[in-house]
Design an enzyme around this catalytic site. Structure first.
Site, PDB file in Angstrom:
ATOM      1  N   HIS A   1       0.805  -1.205  -0.094  1.00 62.46           N
ATOM      2  CA  HIS A   1      -0.006  -0.120   0.141  1.00 62.46           C
ATOM      3  C   HIS A   1       0.973   1.375   0.048  1.00 62.46           C
ATOM      4  O   HIS A   1       1.950   1.340   0.466  1.00 62.46           O
ATOM      5  CB  HIS A   1      -1.140  -0.147   1.231  1.00 62.46           C
ATOM      6  CG  HIS A   1      -2.176  -0.914   1.028  1.00 62.46           C
ATOM      7  ND1 HIS A   1      -3.006  -0.837  -0.063  1.00 62.46           N
ATOM      8  CD2 HIS A   1      -2.171  -2.439   1.633  1.00 62.46           C
ATOM      9  CE1 HIS A   1      -3.715  -1.813  -0.153  1.00 62.46           C
ATOM     10  NE2 HIS A   1      -3.328  -2.936   0.986  1.00 62.46           N
TER      11      HIS A   1
ATOM     12  N   CYS B   1      -1.201 -25.519 -18.075  1.00 62.38           N
ATOM     13  CA  CYS B   1      -1.952 -24.267 -18.157  1.00 62.38           C
ATOM     14  C   CYS B   1      -0.926 -22.951 -17.741  1.00 62.38           C
ATOM     15  O   CYS B   1      -1.102 -21.924 -18.047  1.00 62.38           O
ATOM     16  CB  CYS B   1      -2.984 -24.383 -16.880  1.00 62.38           C
ATOM     17  SG  CYS B   1      -4.230 -25.439 -17.154  1.00 62.38           S
TER      18      CYS B   1
ATOM     19  N   CYS C   1      -7.216 -25.357 -15.097  1.00 65.41           N
ATOM     20  CA  CYS C   1      -7.654 -26.700 -14.549  1.00 65.41           C
ATOM     21  C   CYS C   1      -7.282 -27.115 -13.332  1.00 65.41           C
ATOM     22  O   CYS C   1      -7.499 -28.207 -12.742  1.00 65.41           O
ATOM     23  CB  CYS C   1      -6.881 -27.638 -15.553  1.00 65.41           C
ATOM     24  SG  CYS C   1      -5.429 -28.320 -15.348  1.00 65.41           S
TER      25      CYS C   1
END
Lengths: 423, 453, 123
Positions: free
Chosen positions: B14, B370, B403
């Protein structure tokens, strides 16, 4: 950096890719490479040790491996080159491919035509957002099937299966035979998702408790699955409060849908159909990119491997024509649209130059229906239709020639016969 | 390490917009933010200054943004400015047209917290820090000569100084030395990850200044071709420190906000959901970074929300506290600030891919399709300490794709078994004895076992 | 004692629900079938339901720990689990080709167990 010019690259050596490569070779294409990421040919047929394959294509009831074996033999007899344990990691619309494997490292290929035959993947727990904890013991049914049938491991002792598609039912039987207890099969629809034959031979034969119109609403267990909560669902598939039932188990298998695997198709610039999640294809199985063809489960999820083979052969033949310069330019493009009651139709685009086999799925199960193609081009009656059973209709060239010149679109609809008063 | 609270968050570093009542937090978050470029560069951890947009939907809510900007300027947070709807449209073309204005904090950064922790621990080990893992502290005694005796499930350790960095369980540790004026309360946050195909829809961290709900890419480096989108923030105080379950309501709230902000999203884009816990202490809303007044040598290092970003500044503060407590600190001559991560095969240019493969053909065997993770990366992760499926997942991202491990799990399990020299049935999902993945079948033993039971 | 049995026929997609009424082992009436094949199906299911057995057998090959097998003929349904149990104790060694008999006449069913994969796979 090894770079090669080839005639045809086929991605995937499952039933689709095998059929396509064989047909292309038989049609005269010389330099073919089939690329397969697994350790063996045959794709997922390797782990589908049950019967039900080849009933139409061979008129025999074969197991998955036996069916694959026939095509693998043909492939080898034709001396078609193939690469195993090889992953395609990049692909472009001008048919340049980068693949890697441990033997040859990075391979660059450039082919005249390309056939996409990558099959599909299973939906995961995350993609259907089942609330609860994230313990070990949750598997897609196909992953469990691989463990049991190829590697020799049982995922658990007390199993709950979510989904009653064919793979779920097959696994219910397999697990029971191997000594596990399947405590429940949970299905969100009011009917079983797969073939009746599997319902009888897997669920009824082994007295698997079947919960229709139910779903899993929570998974319990911190480290390992300890139980699941199931609940009845209403017409909108939302859980009905106060119908919850907790079932003690150590494993949850998921058989909740297959999605065509089109990461590579997208990289190649191929346009996808948002309903099928597969490429939009012509009657020739060509995609939106000239020279790139697709076939099998990567185009649409099939029920029968026989249909996959036929689609593969069509793609292989079309690719061969393309490579050998035998393509007749398209005279027209007619878009096939899914109308009332129809979820999708493949192919999505046809020309009126040859017979076409239309494949479609209905949205709802029904009896005594008529499927209409175009306003009055062709209609076929079916005593029974179900979303889980693909409907196939041949549109003969003779009929297509009857279309007006300006026809740009054919709507496919299904409806109950209006004049049918039979009960 | 980092498998508790840290792995279940997705860290936004932040900018340091101050909250009232938390002066220490404000200071450390702001200071820490500025340290992140160098830290992550030395540790070879991907870090981006993604920038945050606090988006409001009503004209009268712009007042909130103005107040925030005033506070930010006063605190010295760099570059904070109000963005009108026209500029907002240019910055976020896919954001809802309902949005009227936003507050932009350009220094807000994005890092993967477990990558950071893993990198820090590897670097610490390189610099001769000893780690005792799987050692649960069972008791601490403070003999008269100010030496702590720390009893664990793996033996005892003595030390003159003790830093309590036990996070959610810091109260348990503090109680062991007689400090019981605070408890740690878990606050649950639910998150979902969206498929990488929607990444191009979101450019910054987009957050509601009123509810805290957010949507953000997970990576937005110039070179990274793949990134997911993370959505989240359902903050509720709960009782059970071990409850990381997700809920239907939480999921729906998180998704509804995301869809309101980016109407193009659909539930089909969700690939997984999870929950994490943020530890808050009951004494104050602020961090507790201080030497104990009661027990000399005992130092509480208790962060909370935004803690990852504050941590480098906190570490500096701890060093000062230790010096004040009498620990003589001499800078290490041979300190090595650099650590090289496991090669990210997918992101390497082709020639580097080839070089890696030539050196080690395992980098040419893709295991996770993937995320394109190779066997080489997995074996390297094991060499660096991964022993479980999750260990591989968090170090290589194998199993994090769409997946969710359906394809790679059988292969990863075999590689783990082979490299660790243990039977496949001993491989677990997480570091715990009870999480067996599989049972052996055939060969007689399984059949007999089931027949007997 | 008269009993009513119901079978869902799996011969064709119509999946007729066939009712078979029998007294003990004597079949009295069959209704609900759409064709003669369905009638035969129901009779067989009533007298002695049979199924193809498909399963795996352990091998001595470390790289291919299992091969898939099937029964050469239908086996009485009630013997399926026993067959699987029996096979759990068996091991086969390479080389094996598709259609090779690996177990002859399993448990006296007159069905052989034949390989549906090669061992080693790539031959």
């Amino acid at each position: 950096m090894k770079s090669r010019e080839v005639d045809l690259v086929v991605i995937g050596a499952g039933p689709a890719g095998l059929a396509a490569a064989i047909k292309a070779k038989e049609r005269g294409v010389e330099d073919i490479i089939v690329i397969e990421r697994a350790e063996q040919l045959g794709g997922l047929l390797h782990q589908c040790i049950h019967t039900g394959f080849g009933l139409q294509y061979y008129k025999e009831d074969l197991t998955g491996p036996e069916y694959a074996h026939r095509f693998i033999k043909k492939l080898k007899n034709l001396k078609i080159k193939y690469l195993l344990k090889t992953m395609v990691i990049d692909i472009s619309s001008d048919k340049k491919i980068i693949a890697i494997n441990p033997e040859e490292g990075l391979l660059r290929l450039h082919s005249k035509a390309l056939i996409l035959a990558m099959g599909c993947r299973e939906r995961s727990r995350g993609s259907i957002a089942i609330p609860g904890t994230r313990p070990a013991g949750i598997f897609p049914a196909g992953t469990a099937q691989r463990f049991i049938n190829v590697e020799g491991f049982i995922p658990g002792k007390e199993i709950v299966i979510l989904g009653s598609g064919d793979i779920g039912m097959i696994m219910a039987r397999r697990l029971t035979l191997e000594g596990a207890t399947v405590k429940a099969m949970v299905e969100i629809l009011p009917y079983v998702g797969g073939l009746i034959r599997n319902e009888v031979q897997c669920v009824h034969d082994f007295n698997i408790p079947l919960f229709l119109e139910h779903t899993v609403t929570e998974i319990h267990g911190l480290d390992r699955v300890e139980a699941v909560t199931i609940a009845k669902v209403d017409k909108d598939r939302n859980p009905i409060p106060k119908t919850e039932k907790k079932i003690k188990c150590d494993t949850l298998l998921l058989s909740v849908g297959l999605i065509p695997e089109n990461e590579l198709s997208l990289k190649a610039g191929v346009e996808l159909d948002s309903v099928t999640n597969g490429p939009i294809v012509h009657g020739t199985m060509e995609t939106s990119v000239p020279g790139i063809f697709a076939c099998g489960n990567v185009v649409q999820v099939h029920d029968l491997v026989d249909d996959v083979t036929i689609e593969g052969e069509l793609a292989g033949a079309s690719a061969a024509d393309y490579i050998l310069g035998k393509v007749t330019p398209l005279e027209k493009k007619i878009h096939i649209k899914a109308g009332e009651g129809i979820r999708y139709v493949v192919p999505q685009i046809i020309s009126a130059q040859r017979d076409v086999n239309l494949h479609m799925r209905v949205l709802n199960p029904d009896r005594n229906v008529t499927v209409r193609i175009g306003k009055d081009l062709l209609e076929r009656r079916f005593p029974i239709v179900k979303p889980s059973e693909m409907v196939k209709i041949t549109l003969p060239l003779a009929r297509l020639r009857m279309l007006k010149e300006e026809t740009k679109e054919l709507m496919v609809t299904v409806g109950v016969d209006e004049d049918d008063t039979r009960t | 390490m980092g498998f508790g609270v840290t792995k279940s968050t997705h860290s936004f570093i932040h900018a340091g917009l101050p909250d009232s009542g938390t002066p220490l937090t404000n200071k450390l978050v702001l200071e820490g933010n500025a340290m992140f470029d160098q830290l992550t560069s030395e540790l070879d951890v991907p870090f981006t200054r993604i920038g945050k947009l606090f988006v409001v939907m009503k004209k009268n809510e712009v007042e909130i943004l103005k107040k925030k900007k005033e506070d930010a300027d006063a605190a010295g947070v760099p570059g904070v400015r109000i963005v009108n709807s026209k500029e907002l449209r240019a910055m976020e073309p896919n954001l809802t047209k309902e949005a009227v204005a936003a507050l932009f904090t350009p220094t807000t950064g994005l890092v993967s917290p477990w990558e950071l922790v893993i990198a820090l621990s590897e670097n610490a080990m390189e610099n001769k820090v000893e780690f005792m893992l799987n050692a649960k502290v069972t008791g601490i005694s403070v003999p008269r000569d100010h030496t702590f005796v720390i009893n664990t499930t793996r033996g005892s350790v003595t030390s003159k100084f003790l830093i309590n960095a036990a996070g959610l369980f810091a109260d348990d540790i503090a109680k062991m030395v007689g400090e019981d004026d605070f408890s740690m309360v878990p606050v649950k946050q639910e998150r979902s990850i969206l498929d990488e195909r929607v990444t191009d829809l979101v450019n910054h961290l987009v957050r509601s200044p009123i509810t805290g709900d957010f949507v953000s890419p997970t990576k937005k480096e110039l070179k990274a071709k793949k990134s997911n989108v993370i959505i989240g923030y359902t903050s509720e105080k709960i009782e059970d420190k071990n409850d990381v379950s997700t809920s239907r309501e939480g999921f729906q709230r998180v998704f509804n906000f995301a869809k309101r902000m980016f109407p193009a999203f659909s539930t089909k884009d969700i690939i997984t959901s999870f929950a994490g816990l943020v530890p808050l202490n009951t004494r104050t809303n602020d961090y507790i970074i201080e030497a104990s007044k009661k027990v000399p040598g005992f130092i509480n290092a208790i962060l909370g929300g935004s803690g990852v970003g504050a941590s480098p500044a906190m570490a500096k503060l701890i060093a000062e506290i230790l010096a004040d407590c009498g620990l003589k600190l001499v800078p290490k001559q041979d300190f090595n600030p650099y650590r090289k991560g496991i090669p990210d095969f997918r992101e390497l240019p082709d020639d580097q891919k080839e070089a890696l493969i030539t050196e080690n053909p395992q980098y040419a065997h893709v295991v996770c399709r993937c995320e394109t993770v190779t066997e080489g990366e997995i074996v390297e992760a094991i060499r660096r300490g991964a022993r479980t499926l999750d260990g591989i997942k968090f170090r290589t991202k194998a199993g994090m794709g769409r997946c969710q491990g359906g394809f790679c799990t059988p292969r990863v399990v075999q590689i783990l078994a082979r490299e660790l020299g243990v039977p496949v049935t001993k491989i677990t999902k997480r570091e715990d004895n009870s999480q067996l993945l599989l049972f052996k079948n055939k060969g007689g033993e399984r059949q007999n076992e089931i027949a007997r039971s | 004692m008269i009993q009513e049995h119901e079978f869902i026929c799996t011969i064709c997609p119509l999946a007729c629900r066939i009712k078979l009424i029998a007294e003990g082992e004597k079949i009295i009436n069959i209704t609900g079938h759409g064709c003669l094949r369905g009638e035969d199906y129901a009779i067989q299911e009533f007298k002695c339901p049979k199924r193809v057995l498909t399963t795996t057998i352990r091998t001595t090959d470390g790289n291919q720990p299992l091969i898939s097998v099937r029964s050469s003929k239908l086996i009485p349904k009630k013997l399926l689990r026993e067959c699987v149990s029996f096979l759990a104790g068996e091991k086969v060694s390479p080389p094996i080709k598709v259609n090779d008999v690996v177990i002859k006449n399993i448990l006296n069913t007159e069905a052989d167990i034949i390989a549906t994969q090669n061992l080693p796979y790539d031959q």
